[in-house]
Design a protein around this motif. Sequence first.
Motif, PDB file in Angstrom:
ATOM      1  N   GLN A 193       0.875  -1.159   0.180  1.00 54.20           N
ATOM      2  CA  GLN A 193      -0.083   0.055  -0.139  1.00 54.20           C
ATOM      3  C   GLN A 193       0.814   1.218   0.071  1.00 54.20           C
ATOM      4  N   ALA A 194       1.896   1.225   0.859  1.00 59.10           N
ATOM      5  CA  ALA A 194       2.879   2.467   0.860  1.00 59.10           C
ATOM      6  C   ALA A 194       3.708   2.535  -0.548  1.00 59.10           C
ATOM      7  N   ALA A 195       4.100   1.355  -1.266  1.00 66.03           N
ATOM      8  CA  ALA A 195       4.487   1.634  -2.398  1.00 66.03           C
ATOM      9  C   ALA A 195       3.750   2.171  -3.348  1.00 66.03           C
ATOM     10  N   ASP A 196       2.466   1.732  -3.424  1.00 69.63           N
ATOM     11  CA  ASP A 196       1.488   2.068  -4.249  1.00 69.63           C
ATOM     12  C   ASP A 196       0.910   3.584  -4.003  1.00 69.63           C
ATOM     13  N   ASP A 197       0.994   3.873  -3.070  1.00 69.62           N
ATOM     14  CA  ASP A 197       0.848   5.503  -2.720  1.00 69.62           C
ATOM     15  C   ASP A 197       1.754   6.380  -3.226  1.00 69.62           C
ATOM     16  N   ALA A 198       3.020   5.765  -3.151  1.00 64.47           N
ATOM     17  CA  ALA A 198       4.143   6.499  -3.521  1.00 64.47           C
ATOM     18  C   ALA A 198       4.243   6.422  -5.148  1.00 64.47           C
ATOM     19  N   LEU A 199       3.713   5.333  -5.784  1.00 66.72           N
ATOM     20  CA  LEU A 199       3.384   5.273  -7.184  1.00 66.72           C
ATOM     21  C   LEU A 199       2.505   6.451  -7.774  1.00 66.72           C
ATOM     22  N   TYR A 200       1.425   6.653  -7.017  1.00 65.53           N
ATOM     23  CA  TYR A 200       0.406   7.641  -7.488  1.00 65.53           C
ATOM     24  C   TYR A 200       1.002   9.041  -7.283  1.00 65.53           C
ATOM     25  N   ARG A 201       1.740   9.122  -6.434  1.00 65.50           N
ATOM     26  CA  ARG A 201       2.480  10.416  -6.071  1.00 65.50           C
ATOM     27  C   ARG A 201       3.459  10.836  -7.336  1.00 65.50           C
ATOM     28  N   ALA A 202       4.036   9.734  -7.806  1.00 65.89           N
ATOM     29  CA  ALA A 202       4.866   9.908  -8.877  1.00 65.89           C
ATOM     30  C   ALA A 202       4.159  10.193 -10.053  1.00 65.89           C
ATOM     31  N   LYS A 203       2.903   9.623 -10.391  1.00 65.48           N
ATOM     32  CA  LYS A 203       1.999   9.755 -11.445  1.00 65.48           C
ATOM     33  C   LYS A 203       1.671  11.093 -11.326  1.00 65.48           C
ATOM     34  N   ARG A 204       1.285  11.732  -9.993  1.00 69.28           N
ATOM     35  CA  ARG A 204       0.643  13.121 -10.205  1.00 69.28           C
ATOM     36  C   ARG A 204       1.797  14.220 -10.194  1.00 69.28           C
ATOM     37  N   GLY A 205       3.132  13.840  -9.871  1.00 65.33           N
ATOM     38  CA  GLY A 205       4.289  14.700 -10.071  1.00 65.33           C
ATOM     39  C   GLY A 205       4.700  14.843 -11.429  1.00 65.33           C
ATOM     40  N   GLY A 206       4.070  14.158 -12.375  1.00 67.28           N
ATOM     41  CA  GLY A 206       4.677  14.217 -13.816  1.00 67.28           C
ATOM     42  C   GLY A 206       5.011  12.867 -14.624  1.00 67.28           C
ATOM     43  N   ARG A 207       4.928  12.036 -13.970  1.00 68.03           N
ATOM     44  CA  ARG A 207       5.288  10.438 -14.466  1.00 68.03           C
ATOM     45  C   ARG A 207       6.769  10.356 -14.762  1.00 68.03           C
ATOM     46  N   ASN A 208       7.092   9.292 -15.098  1.00 66.98           N
ATOM     47  CA  ASN A 208       8.494   8.879 -15.362  1.00 66.98           C
ATOM     48  C   ASN A 208       9.490   9.294 -14.411  1.00 66.98           C
ATOM     49  N   ARG A 209       9.229   8.684 -13.173  1.00 66.15           N
ATOM     50  CA  ARG A 209      10.009   9.199 -12.204  1.00 66.15           C
ATOM     51  C   ARG A 209       9.725   7.987 -10.985  1.00 66.15           C
ATOM     52  N   VAL A 210      10.539   8.146 -10.066  1.00 64.35           N
ATOM     53  CA  VAL A 210      10.623   6.967  -8.953  1.00 64.35           C
ATOM     54  C   VAL A 210      10.539   7.815  -7.323  1.00 64.35           C
ATOM     55  N   GLU A 211       9.344   7.642  -6.697  1.00 62.60           N
ATOM     56  CA  GLU A 211       8.990   8.243  -5.464  1.00 62.60           C
ATOM     57  C   GLU A 211       9.113   7.291  -4.363  1.00 62.60           C
ATOM     58  N   CYS A 212       9.568   7.691  -3.150  1.00 60.67           N
ATOM     59  CA  CYS A 212       9.704   6.745  -2.172  1.00 60.67           C
ATOM     60  C   CYS A 212       8.740   7.174  -0.888  1.00 60.67           C
ATOM     61  N   ALA A 213       8.307   6.117  -0.302  1.00 61.91           N
ATOM     62  CA  ALA A 213       7.241   6.205   0.987  1.00 61.91           C
ATOM     63  C   ALA A 213       7.823   6.847   2.119  1.00 61.91           C
TER      64      ALA A 213
END
Length: 381
Positions: free
Chosen positions: A361-381
């Motif tokens: 769930q935490a990784a999935d939440d970080a994934l959606y932050r990466a999507k909202r932040g412009g895509r093509n990026r890696v976000e950490c919880a």
Amino acid sequence: MQVQRLGWQALPDGSRAIFLLDLGSGSDWQQALAQLRRRNPASQLIALGLDSEFALMRDALRHGCDHCFPRQMSHPAIVAHILELQDSQQEDAYRVLIVDDSVTAHALIRRALAEQGVETRALTDPAQVLDALRDFQPDLLLLDMYMPGCNGVEVARIIRQHPEYLSTPIVYLSGETDLALQVEALRLGGDHFLTKPFNPVFLNAIVKSKIERYRALRRSMLHDSLTGLLNHTSSKSQLDMALEQCRQQQKPLCVAMLDIDHFKQVNDRYGHPVGDQIIRSLAWLLKKRVRHSDILGRYGGEEFLLALPGASLSQGFAVLELLRQDFAAIHHPYGDGYFQLSFSCGMAAFPAISSREDLIQAADDALYRAKRGGRNRVECA
């Protein structure tokens, strides 16, 4: 006959390879194929583009082919099959659990199987079988029929009460010669019956054939048909086991959720076959770049799960950032041109997050932050 050679991790003498064969339309290919088979006994020979005719496939297999790909098989399906074949040649050694109260029998069986590279573990107490199944994860069990306090049929019936071991092959190896008792033993959970004294060659042939079919069945049950990666259910199951191991060994574990950016537009613009190939492309890139001990699965649609046992969040980030850059650089052919894609990724790590559900769930939440932040990026919880 035209021949193309593909290599995999060869033996020291270089005797193992994959040969792709175009048998042509002449009548002299049988002799050439037989000669190639004799010169390369340990290699895999694959005939491409055959008409689906019984006699033609019979002759190809008779003269040395291991696989025949019909003419109507698509190129992506051929590539996927060859990659699966390469993976199967690099599998772990076969594992056999021996349950027999005789130490002498253990020594004879283990010596016979060791000659063919089979790993073994032996028990004299059948009450320990469930613990050994969980710890050793055998591909096959060899059970004696008669042991103090418990017989082989009772052991088999207990094993079959556990759904995760329903398909594990059980072979009885016993001095019992009564045919009616043998049939009853097979009815109550066994798959084969061998009598003592055993022929080592025949024992190895039975063990290896049973394990090959068992592993093929497990691959189809646990793996995604499009990519060959773990499916949704088996990804979570493998992650549970990895988490428990890391907890016992006090090691970190990093989990990443990946999602291909703008994938719906790919399907809409180029069609679903191209979309499937994009999913395969990312799966193959990930598969070739991660360690054998890592967990890699297709979580659903264009989403993937990757778990890195022993890796901290910062170490996992470095791995996924490099993978992100490499995938974005791939040119995907279409028509006379090409197009490029990217993926977004979210990451979380144990022990900061302790349960499998919370990690995903935490990784999935970080994934959606990466999507909202412009895509093509890696976000950490």
